[in-house]
Each structure stands twice: as C-alpha cells, then as structure tokens.
Motif scaffolding. Structure first.
Motif, mmCIF file in Angstrom:
data_model
loop_
_atom_site.group_PDB
_atom_site.id
_atom_site.type_symbol
_atom_site.label_atom_id
_atom_site.label_comp_id
_atom_site.label_asym_id
_atom_site.label_seq_id
_atom_site.Cartn_x
_atom_site.Cartn_y
_atom_site.Cartn_z
ATOM 1 N N GLN A 166 -51.128 -51.408 -1.028
ATOM 2 C CA GLN A 166 -50.699 -50.030 -1.231
ATOM 3 C C GLN A 166 -49.633 -50.003 -2.320
ATOM 4 N N VAL A 167 -49.847 -49.166 -3.321
ATOM 5 C CA VAL A 167 -48.910 -49.104 -4.439
ATOM 6 C C VAL A 167 -48.454 -47.666 -4.665
ATOM 7 N N THR A 168 -47.275 -47.550 -5.254
ATOM 8 C CA THR A 168 -46.754 -46.252 -5.664
ATOM 9 C C THR A 168 -46.629 -46.263 -7.180
ATOM 10 N N VAL A 169 -47.213 -45.251 -7.819
ATOM 11 C CA VAL A 169 -47.242 -45.168 -9.271
ATOM 12 C C VAL A 169 -46.454 -43.945 -9.721
ATOM 13 N N GLN A 170 -45.550 -44.168 -10.672
ATOM 14 C CA GLN A 170 -44.778 -43.068 -11.261
ATOM 15 C C GLN A 170 -45.517 -42.555 -12.486
ATOM 16 N N LEU A 171 -45.888 -41.270 -12.476
ATOM 17 C CA LEU A 171 -46.558 -40.625 -13.602
ATOM 18 C C LEU A 171 -45.672 -39.488 -14.077
ATOM 19 N N GLY A 172 -44.785 -39.772 -15.035
ATOM 20 C CA GLY A 172 -43.819 -38.754 -15.431
ATOM 21 C C GLY A 172 -42.924 -38.443 -14.240
ATOM 22 N N LYS A 173 -42.889 -37.186 -13.832
ATOM 23 C CA LYS A 173 -42.093 -36.798 -12.663
ATOM 24 C C LYS A 173 -42.909 -36.855 -11.374
ATOM 25 N N LYS A 174 -44.198 -37.165 -11.509
ATOM 26 C CA LYS A 174 -45.100 -37.192 -10.358
ATOM 27 C C LYS A 174 -45.195 -38.602 -9.788
ATOM 28 N N HIS A 219 -60.306 -40.813 -1.503
ATOM 29 C CA HIS A 219 -60.785 -40.354 -2.811
ATOM 30 C C HIS A 219 -60.361 -41.349 -3.895
ATOM 31 N N ALA A 220 -61.293 -41.684 -4.781
ATOM 32 C CA ALA A 220 -60.983 -42.596 -5.883
ATOM 33 C C ALA A 220 -60.293 -41.825 -7.001
ATOM 34 N N LEU A 221 -59.133 -42.302 -7.403
ATOM 35 C CA LEU A 221 -58.354 -41.653 -8.451
ATOM 36 C C LEU A 221 -58.143 -42.646 -9.595
ATOM 37 N N THR A 222 -58.433 -42.215 -10.814
ATOM 38 C CA THR A 222 -58.271 -43.080 -11.992
ATOM 39 C C THR A 222 -56.923 -42.811 -12.652
ATOM 40 N N ILE A 223 -56.108 -43.866 -12.813
ATOM 41 C CA ILE A 223 -54.793 -43.769 -13.425
ATOM 42 C C ILE A 223 -54.834 -44.493 -14.768
ATOM 43 N N ASN A 224 -54.581 -43.772 -15.859
ATOM 44 C CA ASN A 224 -54.668 -44.424 -17.172
ATOM 45 C C ASN A 224 -53.297 -44.667 -17.813
ATOM 46 N N SER A 225 -52.240 -44.279 -17.121
ATOM 47 C CA SER A 225 -50.890 -44.554 -17.630
ATOM 48 C C SER A 225 -49.944 -44.512 -16.442
ATOM 49 N N GLY A 226 -48.675 -44.718 -16.714
ATOM 50 C CA GLY A 226 -47.707 -44.692 -15.625
ATOM 51 C C GLY A 226 -47.171 -46.076 -15.329
ATOM 52 N N GLU A 227 -46.375 -46.162 -14.271
ATOM 53 C CA GLU A 227 -45.721 -47.416 -13.919
ATOM 54 C C GLU A 227 -45.782 -47.632 -12.416
ATOM 55 N N VAL A 228 -46.200 -48.821 -12.008
ATOM 56 C CA VAL A 228 -46.194 -49.179 -10.599
ATOM 57 C C VAL A 228 -44.749 -49.468 -10.199
ATOM 58 N N ILE A 229 -44.203 -48.656 -9.316
ATOM 59 C CA ILE A 229 -42.780 -48.812 -8.948
ATOM 60 C C ILE A 229 -42.610 -49.434 -7.568
ATOM 61 N N LYS A 230 -43.712 -49.556 -6.810
ATOM 62 C CA LYS A 230 -43.594 -50.153 -5.478
ATOM 63 C C LYS A 230 -44.933 -50.718 -5.068
ATOM 64 N N ILE A 231 -44.892 -51.919 -4.458
ATOM 65 C CA ILE A 231 -46.092 -52.545 -3.914
ATOM 66 C C ILE A 231 -45.780 -52.915 -2.478
ATOM 67 N N ARG A 232 -46.657 -52.490 -1.558
ATOM 68 C CA ARG A 232 -46.445 -52.810 -0.150
ATOM 69 C C ARG A 232 -47.683 -53.499 0.396
ATOM 70 N N SER A 233 -47.515 -54.695 0.926
ATOM 71 C CA SER A 233 -48.646 -55.443 1.477
ATOM 72 C C SER A 233 -49.234 -54.725 2.680
ATOM 73 N N ASN A 234 -50.569 -54.688 2.733
ATOM 74 C CA ASN A 234 -51.244 -54.050 3.876
ATOM 75 C C ASN A 234 -51.295 -54.993 5.065
ATOM 76 N N TRP A 273 -49.698 -54.561 -13.404
ATOM 77 C CA TRP A 273 -50.314 -53.568 -14.281
ATOM 78 C C TRP A 273 -49.247 -52.575 -14.744
ATOM 79 N N VAL A 274 -49.092 -52.311 -16.005
ATOM 80 C CA VAL A 274 -50.050 -52.591 -17.048
ATOM 81 C C VAL A 274 -49.773 -53.956 -17.692
ATOM 82 N N ASN A 275 -48.510 -54.213 -18.038
ATOM 83 C CA ASN A 275 -48.269 -55.376 -18.890
ATOM 84 C C ASN A 275 -46.923 -56.062 -18.672
ATOM 85 N N ASP A 276 -46.457 -56.104 -17.432
ATOM 86 C CA ASP A 276 -45.290 -56.929 -17.103
ATOM 87 C C ASP A 276 -45.783 -58.250 -16.523
#
Length: 257
Positions: free
Chosen positions: A212-220, A242-257, A118-121
């Motif tokens: 578990q994923v890490t998403v980069q949102l600008g500097k956040k 808590h459910a959080l909706t992310i509509n942009s950004g980049e997944v920079i890390k994926i860690r298997s649970n 996600w989103v489009n790679d």
C-alpha cells in the motif's frame, strides 16, 4: 563563472570518455550543476553534449526545488544532451531509465545492489542514496541531473532518511571510473529508451510493488496498492477495486500489507 576546475578529475574523466562527443567540465564547487549546465547550454546552444560535474554543491536541489545535501563525498553531475525520441508521452521512460542506468552502474562498479523508489530515487536498506532530476531546456533537449551519496561523513546525522553507498571515501580513480561508467551506460541507453526494454528488470527492484502506497500529486494525496508499471513506466494503483494510472507525483509512504 568563476568556479574553480578540479583539473585531476576533469582530465581523467575526459580521458575515460574520449570516444564520446561530450564537452566536459568538472568543478571543485558550484551552486548547482543543473544551473551551471543550463548557463553553458544557453551560451553554446549545444553543438555537442555537455557534462558538468562538481565535488560539492552549495545550492543543489531536487523535485519541487527541495534542497539536496551535496557535501564533498558525493557525485553531482548534469548531462545536457539531445534526445530525438523524447515526447510528452514517453518522459516517464526517460526518468525511470536513467535510474536503471545508475542502478546498473553501481552494481557493476561497486558490486552493490540498490532498490528503486518509483520514479527515480535509489535506496539502500530503505534509505535514499541517490536522486535524479530531469529538466527539459528545449524541444527534445534535456538536462539529466544526478546526485549520488558515495561517502559523506555525518550524512545520516544531517538527514536520517539518507545514507551512503560506500563505507569509506573512494579513490579518485574509483570516482572517475564510476562517473565515466555511468555516462557510458546512459549514452548507450538513450537511443532506444522509448522501447522500455529495461522495465521488466527495473520492476524487480521496486519493493513497493504489492504494497500500500501513498502518492502526492500536487496538493492531492492518493492511497492504493501498487500493482505494476505499464509500458510507459506509469504506476498502476488499485484504489478500492479500481485501477488508477499515475504518470507523475511522488511516493511519500509505503506500508507493507
């Protein structure tokens, strides 16, 4: 522009797409197909859709203007077209849907099933084989830029996180049929993209769901468990319950649970 045309590919792709109202240019080398497409759009004001492709790029770029390796052996193209249904709310469906079109075309043309980040790679064995960059140039007019590694020698030595889709160089015939198949797939998809009918299938090829994923949102930076996509292709994360909706950004890390 003094870019040299690749006559053989241009004529073949024009023949394969003769039924579609698209002006087609295919070059031997350009700086960036998105930039060439933007200049052509400004000159023509889009009386019809434009397809700009090249055998290689010297200044290809992706998200945040990052350099995109674009040596001979890949597909680099930009489609400029009017998308009447496009709004600020459904842009996510457009970008994810284009990734789905590319996934389907690869499967149909080469019999290879890719994963999607996600989103489009697009990924193969966890390494990137394709990226998509959609840029809006006017109200409801977009440039859809696609770069896909077919077979670039020494690609993995240049960038370990990338790989090739194929194990050898495709013929011109294979190459042109792949390009034409992709454009036809996108052309069929665009009129109804906002309905999001592709999302259930798209999600089947997202290995990150449940991880578990890490998403980069600008500097956040936000970390949570990727649960699902909503009806607008936004990513739903579970962050400490808590459910959080992310509509942009980049997944920079994926860690298997």
């Amino acid at each position: 522009m003094n870019n040299k045309i690749n006559i053989i590919k241009e004529q073949k792709i024009k023949h394969l797409l003769v039924d579609l109202p698209i002006k087609i240019y295919w070059y031997q080398q350009v700086g960036s197909t998105n930039m060439v497409a933007q200049k052509l759009y400004q000159q023509t004001k889009l009386s019809q859709s434009l397809l700009v492709g090249s055998d290689c790029q010297t200044a290809g770029y992706g998200k945040r203007q990052r350099h995109f390796i674009s040596n001979t052996g890949g597909v680099y193209l930009s489609l400029v077209t009017h998308v009447p249904q496009l709004t600020s709310q459904n842009q996510g469906l457009l970008t994810t849907g284009i990734a789905w079109c590319l996934h389907k075309t690869i499967r149909q043309q080469f019999g290879i099933s890719t994963d999607i980040k996600w989103v489009n790679d697009l990924l193969l064995y966890g390494r990137k084989i394709a990226g998509i960059l959609t840029e809006q140039v006017a109200a409801q007019t977009v440039i859809i830029g696609i770069g896909c590694n077919l077979f670039q020698p020494n690609l993995e030595q240049q960038l370990a996180s990338s790989t090739n889709l194929l194990s050898s160089t495709p013929t011109n015939e294979q190459f042109c049929h792949f390009v034409a198949g992709l454009i036809k797939q996108i052309w069929t998809f665009l009129p109804n993209f906002a309905q999001g009918q592709f999302l259930p299938e798209y999600q089947k090829y997202l290995p990150m769901l449940g991880q578990q994923v890490t998403v980069q949102l600008g500097k956040k930076v936000i970390t949570g468990t990727a649960l699902k996509l909503d009806s607008q292709a936004n990513l739903i994360l579970n962050c400490n319950g808590h459910a959080l909706t992310i509509n942009s950004g980049e997944v920079i890390k994926i860690r298997s649970n």
